[in-house]
Enzyme design. Structure first.
Site, PDB file in Angstrom:
ATOM      1  N   HIS A  37      -7.724 -19.141 -16.289  1.00 23.06           N
ATOM      2  CA  HIS A  37      -6.375 -19.722 -16.321  1.00 23.06           C
ATOM      3  C   HIS A  37      -6.405 -21.104 -16.981  1.00 23.06           C
ATOM      4  CE1 HIS A  37      -5.942 -17.133 -12.531  1.00 23.06           C
ATOM      5  NE2 HIS A  37      -5.015 -16.656 -13.343  1.00 23.06           N
ATOM      6  N   GLN A  61       5.355  -6.239  -9.387  1.00 22.32           N
ATOM      7  CA  GLN A  61       4.347  -5.624 -10.256  1.00 22.32           C
ATOM      8  C   GLN A  61       3.201  -5.000  -9.486  1.00 22.32           C
ATOM      9  OE1 GLN A  61       3.550  -9.517 -12.187  1.00 22.32           O
ATOM     10  NE2 GLN A  61       1.422  -8.858 -12.237  1.00 22.32           N
ATOM     11  N   GLN A 148      -6.190 -12.577 -23.159  1.00 22.26           N
ATOM     12  CA  GLN A 148      -6.632 -11.295 -23.721  1.00 22.26           C
ATOM     13  C   GLN A 148      -7.217 -10.400 -22.632  1.00 22.26           C
ATOM     14  OE1 GLN A 148      -6.492 -11.008 -27.483  1.00 22.26           O
ATOM     15  NE2 GLN A 148      -6.182  -9.046 -26.492  1.00 22.26           N
ATOM     16  N   LYS A 149      -7.606 -11.005 -21.522  1.00 29.21           N
ATOM     17  CA  LYS A 149      -8.123 -10.257 -20.374  1.00 29.21           C
ATOM     18  C   LYS A 149      -7.159  -9.126 -20.018  1.00 29.21           C
ATOM     19  CE  LYS A 149      -9.844  -9.830 -16.021  1.00 29.21           C
ATOM     20  NZ  LYS A 149      -8.654  -9.684 -15.223  1.00 29.21           N
ATOM     21  N   ASP A 150      -5.846  -9.436 -20.052  1.00 26.42           N
ATOM     22  CA  ASP A 150      -4.826  -8.408 -19.804  1.00 26.42           C
ATOM     23  C   ASP A 150      -4.245  -8.028 -21.164  1.00 26.42           C
ATOM     24  OD1 ASP A 150      -4.228  -8.564 -16.591  1.00 26.42           O
ATOM     25  OD2 ASP A 150      -4.896 -10.456 -17.426  1.00 26.42           O
ATOM     26  N   GLN A 153      -0.973  -6.127 -21.302  1.00 31.97           N
ATOM     27  CA  GLN A 153       0.128  -7.000 -20.883  1.00 31.97           C
ATOM     28  C   GLN A 153       0.543  -7.934 -22.023  1.00 31.97           C
ATOM     29  OE1 GLN A 153       0.390  -9.158 -16.935  1.00 31.97           O
ATOM     30  NE2 GLN A 153      -0.426 -10.813 -18.173  1.00 31.97           N
ATOM     31  N   SER A 185     -11.559 -13.416 -12.719  1.00 33.88           N
ATOM     32  CA  SER A 185     -10.329 -12.812 -12.205  1.00 33.88           C
ATOM     33  C   SER A 185     -10.081 -13.341 -10.801  1.00 33.88           C
ATOM     34  CB  SER A 185     -10.494 -11.290 -12.142  1.00 33.88           C
ATOM     35  OG  SER A 185      -9.494 -10.721 -11.347  1.00 33.88           O
TER      36      SER A 185
HETATM   37  P1  AMP Z   1      -3.011 -13.615 -13.355  1.00 30.62           P
HETATM   38  O1  AMP Z   1      -2.905 -14.864 -12.530  1.00 30.62           O
HETATM   39  O2  AMP Z   1      -4.222 -12.811 -13.058  1.00 30.62           O
HETATM   40  O3  AMP Z   1      -1.733 -12.848 -13.408  1.00 30.62           O
HETATM   41  O4  AMP Z   1      -3.264 -14.116 -14.842  1.00 30.62           O
HETATM   42  C1  AMP Z   1      -2.442 -15.083 -15.436  1.00 30.62           C
HETATM   43  C2  AMP Z   1      -2.839 -15.194 -16.889  1.00 30.62           C
HETATM   44  O5  AMP Z   1      -4.206 -15.590 -16.967  1.00 30.62           O
HETATM   45  C3  AMP Z   1      -2.724 -13.888 -17.660  1.00 30.62           C
HETATM   46  O6  AMP Z   1      -2.193 -14.163 -18.952  1.00 30.62           O
HETATM   47  C4  AMP Z   1      -4.136 -13.399 -17.742  1.00 30.62           C
HETATM   48  O7  AMP Z   1      -4.399 -12.592 -18.871  1.00 30.62           O
HETATM   49  C5  AMP Z   1      -4.885 -14.721 -17.841  1.00 30.62           C
HETATM   50  N1  AMP Z   1      -6.273 -14.558 -17.418  1.00 30.62           N
HETATM   51  C6  AMP Z   1      -6.716 -14.031 -16.252  1.00 30.62           C
HETATM   52  N2  AMP Z   1      -8.056 -13.980 -16.241  1.00 30.62           N
HETATM   53  C7  AMP Z   1      -8.480 -14.490 -17.426  1.00 30.62           C
HETATM   54  C8  AMP Z   1      -9.767 -14.691 -18.023  1.00 30.62           C
HETATM   55  N3  AMP Z   1     -10.894 -14.373 -17.398  1.00 30.62           N
HETATM   56  N4  AMP Z   1      -9.816 -15.244 -19.253  1.00 30.62           N
HETATM   57  C9  AMP Z   1      -8.657 -15.576 -19.913  1.00 30.62           C
HETATM   58  N5  AMP Z   1      -7.419 -15.406 -19.408  1.00 30.62           N
HETATM   59  C10 AMP Z   1      -7.336 -14.867 -18.181  1.00 30.62           C
END
Ligand code: AMP
Length: 284
Positions: A37, A61, A148-150, A153, A185
């Site tokens: 993040h 979601q 890019q992880k998601d 999405q 994550s």
């Molecule tokens: P989340 O809080 O898991 O919903 O993720 C919020 C944002 O952070 C989303 O755009 C994810 O793709 C991004 N994100 C989550 N994990 C990673 C990671 N390991 N590397 C880069 N971006 C991430």
């Protein structure tokens, strides 16, 4: 750093930024922040004068209520991390305000969201597109950064922004990994030490598959997916899906004839983990 919980206050703040000639960048998250993040925050700071991190665990979601309940919530630690990175605002709206009683309007992307996580988590992307559209309306950003992880999405959001004419530039930032290779994550917080170690097989299997594709482009992708399944299953993971899809439209492929994304979703313990790797087709 300001913490804004109220939607109207967020709108007023954003309006004031615009009037002062400042651009606004948003990083939408569900909290339980980690270095992945934070890399998005750094990317946002490069583009925008003011950076807003949204923290909202979006019930719409989650396809399973147990997953929603067990989702980690660590607001104090999140606040400290944002403060350390000089984030300007944490927007932390209440569920009851985001989804007021009798809420009945949804945003639905109908092509890119069908397979992969969309095929295995009914309603997931409808929840994502709806909340991101709502957050865009609340924060009024000029830029928004996603990971890019998601990968699916990120593509769905880009499509939504094009289709619904949001005047927002979408920036996609690379995956940040632990030293072990495991993609960072929030859900990793729900893994035991043993599961954390075993889950590194996901990235190992992706790297293995990438190597195979580049070395033997004629291979049938089904065979690669079978070996990946064995690798992950042997390490104790439960496969949700393994797919090799075109980078431009997420359609599953049989042969390596175009640039692809290899995407995995697997359970380790109770945590559903996703990861992916982009493999470019040389002659393109
Ligand atoms: P989340 O809080 O898991 O919903 O993720 C919020 C944002 O952070 C989303 O755009 C994810 O793709 C991004 N994100 C989550 N994990 C990673 C990671 N390991 N590397 C880069 N971006 C991430």
């Amino acid at each position: 750093m300001r913490i804004i919980e109220n939607i109207n206050e967020m709108l007023l703040f954003s309006k004031a930024c615009k009037q002062a000639g400042q651009t606004v960048g948003v990083v939408p998250t569900m909290g339980a922040l980690h270095d992945g993040h934070l890399s998005l925050v750094t990317a946002a700071k490069k583009e925008a004068d003011v950076v807003v991190v949204t923290i909202f665990v979006n019930p719409a979601q989650f396809d399973e209520s147990t997953d929603l309940e067990s989702y980690p919530r660590t607001f104090e630690a999140d606040r400290e991390m944002c403060e350390a990175l000089a984030v300007d605002v944490i927007f932390f709206p209440k569920t009851s305000e985001v989804y007021a009683p009798n809420f009945s309007t949804w945003v639905n992307e109908e092509k890119l969201s069908v397979g992969l996580c969309g095929g295995t988590r009914p309603g997931h992307f409808r929840g994502v597109t709806t909340v991101v559209a709502k957050l865009f309306n609340m924060v009024q950003p000029d830029f928004a950064v996603f990971g890019q992880k998601d990968a699916q999405q990120a593509m769905v959001i880009k499509q939504m922004v094009r289709d619904l004419n949001f005047p927002i530039e979408i920036i996609i930032a690379p995956i940040i990994r632990e030293k072990s290779g495991l993609a960072m994550s929030s859900r990793n917080k729900n893994l035991t030490q043993d599961e954390l170690e075993k889950a590194t097989v996901i990235y190992e299997s992706l790297k293995w598959a990438e190597k195979q594709l580049l070395a033997n482009p004629g291979l049938k992708l089904k065979e690669i997916k079978e070996v990946m399944t064995t690798m992950i299953t042997k390490a104790g993971g439960k496969i949700h899906y393994i797919e090799i899809v075109r980078q431009d439209n997420l359609q599953p492929q049989q042969l390596f004839e175009t640039s692809v994304i290899i995407a995995v979703a697997a359970f380790f313990g109770k945590a559903r983990l996703i990861d992916n790797i982009f493999v470019n087709y040389e002659s393109e």
